[in-house]
Design an enzyme around this catalytic site. Structure first.
Site, PDB file in Angstrom:
ATOM      1  N   PRO A   1       0.819  -1.221   0.000  1.00 56.02           N
ATOM      2  CA  PRO A   1       0.000   0.000   0.000  1.00 56.02           C
ATOM      3  C   PRO A   1       0.854   1.273   0.000  1.00 56.02           C
ATOM      4  CG  PRO A   1      -0.780  -1.583   1.644  1.00 56.02           C
ATOM      5  CD  PRO A   1       0.553  -2.075   1.154  1.00 56.02           C
TER       6      PRO A   1
ATOM      7  N   ASP B   1      -8.924  -0.204 -25.475  1.00 59.71           N
ATOM      8  CA  ASP B   1      -9.196  -0.185 -24.029  1.00 59.71           C
ATOM      9  C   ASP B   1      -9.342   1.233 -23.496  1.00 59.71           C
ATOM     10  OD1 ASP B   1      -7.219  -2.914 -22.584  1.00 59.71           O
ATOM     11  OD2 ASP B   1      -9.155  -2.814 -23.592  1.00 59.71           O
TER      12      ASP B   1
ATOM     13  N   ARG C   1      -2.183  -8.893 -21.067  1.00 55.09           N
ATOM     14  CA  ARG C   1      -3.021  -8.453 -22.175  1.00 55.09           C
ATOM     15  C   ARG C   1      -2.288  -7.501 -23.113  1.00 55.09           C
ATOM     16  NH1 ARG C   1      -6.366  -5.240 -21.533  1.00 55.09           N
ATOM     17  NH2 ARG C   1      -8.191  -6.033 -22.652  1.00 55.09           N
TER      18      ARG C   1
ATOM     19  N   GLU D   1       2.480  -8.551   8.287  1.00 55.23           N
ATOM     20  CA  GLU D   1       2.427  -7.076   8.255  1.00 55.23           C
ATOM     21  C   GLU D   1       3.360  -6.499   7.194  1.00 55.23           C
ATOM     22  OE1 GLU D   1      -0.294  -7.880  10.456  1.00 55.23           O
ATOM     23  OE2 GLU D   1      -0.002  -5.749  10.006  1.00 55.23           O
TER      24      GLU D   1
HETATM   25  C1  4FV Z   1      -1.174  -4.314  -1.246  1.00 51.68           C
HETATM   26  C2  4FV Z   1      -1.884  -3.289  -1.888  1.00 51.68           C
HETATM   27  C3  4FV Z   1      -1.440  -4.847   0.105  1.00 51.68           C
HETATM   28  C4  4FV Z   1      -0.040  -5.352   2.998  1.00 51.68           C
HETATM   29  C5  4FV Z   1       0.435  -6.249   4.072  1.00 51.68           C
HETATM   30  C6  4FV Z   1       0.095  -7.538   2.078  1.00 51.68           C
HETATM   31  C7  4FV Z   1      -0.633  -6.241   1.944  1.00 51.68           C
HETATM   32  C8  4FV Z   1       0.416  -7.658   3.534  1.00 51.68           C
HETATM   33  N1  4FV Z   1      -0.209  -4.716  -2.074  1.00 51.68           N
HETATM   34  N2  4FV Z   1      -1.318  -3.101  -3.120  1.00 51.68           N
HETATM   35  N3  4FV Z   1      -2.930  -2.589  -1.422  1.00 51.68           N
HETATM   36  N4  4FV Z   1      -0.488  -5.681   0.607  1.00 51.68           N
HETATM   37  O1  4FV Z   1      -2.455  -4.523   0.727  1.00 51.68           O
HETATM   38  O2  4FV Z   1      -0.322  -3.973  -3.206  1.00 51.68           O
HETATM   39  O3  4FV Z   1       1.683  -8.225   3.686  1.00 51.68           O
END
Ligand code: 4FV
Length: 266
Positions: free
Chosen positions: A93, A174, A159, A121
């Site tokens: 994130p 697209d 794609r 985490e």
């Molecule tokens: C995530 C997202 C995501 C965070 C902790 C995996 C998680 C756990 N990855 N975009 N949104 N990853 O939430 O790519 O390890």
């Protein structure tokens, strides 16, 4: 293109990549996927792949050594396969927001990818500092693992690879697609048979223009719908498009004004 995925759940990746366009792309070897599981690099009897966070707090992190070794093993393999270092991407994130342009740029480079799918985490910051080239996020929410995010990247990329989509499946039309009539806009509404839906299902008919055979009028209607929907649902995208003078013109401005007038007159 070769994509290597660092994951504790390779079976999840195998399952999810064996269907549809993506499954066909892999069968046709237009794309190769290979998983590296940190558990295979854990040397203790229990094959431990998680560890407690320094400073306390809830949850666990991915254990450093097995993860580090799995990433390095993928880097070595990538270099053997295509004599070029693969780009290492950690899905989290905290990453830059994934969008069509990032997928298009990535597909265009044809540089191989190593996608790190985190669990728990997340991972130790020092692994990000020493091994990760870029962090990508699929959206502002928290998943239980990075596998689905890695799959979103793999599916979106596949794609765009040459020969993956048949002529009738062109990605060129697209949404968001550079060079597409509706570049940077939301997609227009689609209709298929029957021409009139049964009363019980709503009784709606297909917009007449789509039955006209007048392809210029159809293209104009579709662009107008894409502009209108984008104005209603994602005005932020419209602002971006208007800044891109190369992609905003009087025709689009006129069609949007027409849509707004009809919409406001409803
Ligand atoms: C995530 C997202 C995501 C965070 C902790 C995996 C998680 C756990 N990855 N975009 N949104 N990853 O939430 O790519 O390890």
């Amino acid at each position: 293109m070769n994509i290597y995925i660092i994951t504790l759940f390779p079976e999840l990746i195998q399952q999810a990549t064996s269907f549809g366009v993506l499954g066909r792309a892999i069968k046709q070897q237009r794309l190769s996927l290979r998983c590296f599981n940190p558990r295979d690099y854990a040397e203790d009897n229990h094959h431990t792949v998680d560890d407690r966070p320094y400073g306390g707090g809830p949850g666990m992190l991915m254990k450093v050594e097995p993860l580090y070794k799995a990433i390095v093993a993928a880097q070595i393999t990538a270099k053997q396969v295509s004599q070029d270092a693969a780009k290492v991407v950690y899905l989290s994130p905290q990453g830059q927001q994934l969008n069509q342009q990032l997928l298009v740029n990535t597909a265009a480079t044809a540089k191989d990818l190593i996608l790190i799918a985190g669990r728990y985490e997340g991972i130790d910051e020092r692994i990000i500092e020493s091994l990760v080239d870029e962090e990508w996020s699929i959206g502002d929410y928290v998943l239980s693992g990075g596998e689905f995010a890695a799959m979103v990247v793999v599916d979106g990329l596949s794609r765009l690879l040459p020969g993956v989509l048949g002529d009738d499946e062109s990605a060129l039309q697209d949404s968001f697609m550079q060079g597409s009539d509706i570049h940077g806009l939301l997609d227009y509404p689609h209709y298929t048979r029957p021409e009139k839906i049964a009363e019980i299902m709503g009784g709606q008919t297909v917009p007449q223009v789509l039955l006209s055979g007048d392809h210029q009028a159809i293209q104009r209607w579709r662009l107008k719908q894409s502009l209108g929907r984008t104005w209603l649902r994602r005005p932020d995208l419209l602002d971006v498009l208007k800044e891109e003078t190369s992609n905003w013109d009087d025709e689009k401005a006129g069609l949007l004004a027409e849509f707004k007038a009809e919409y406001n007159s409803k």
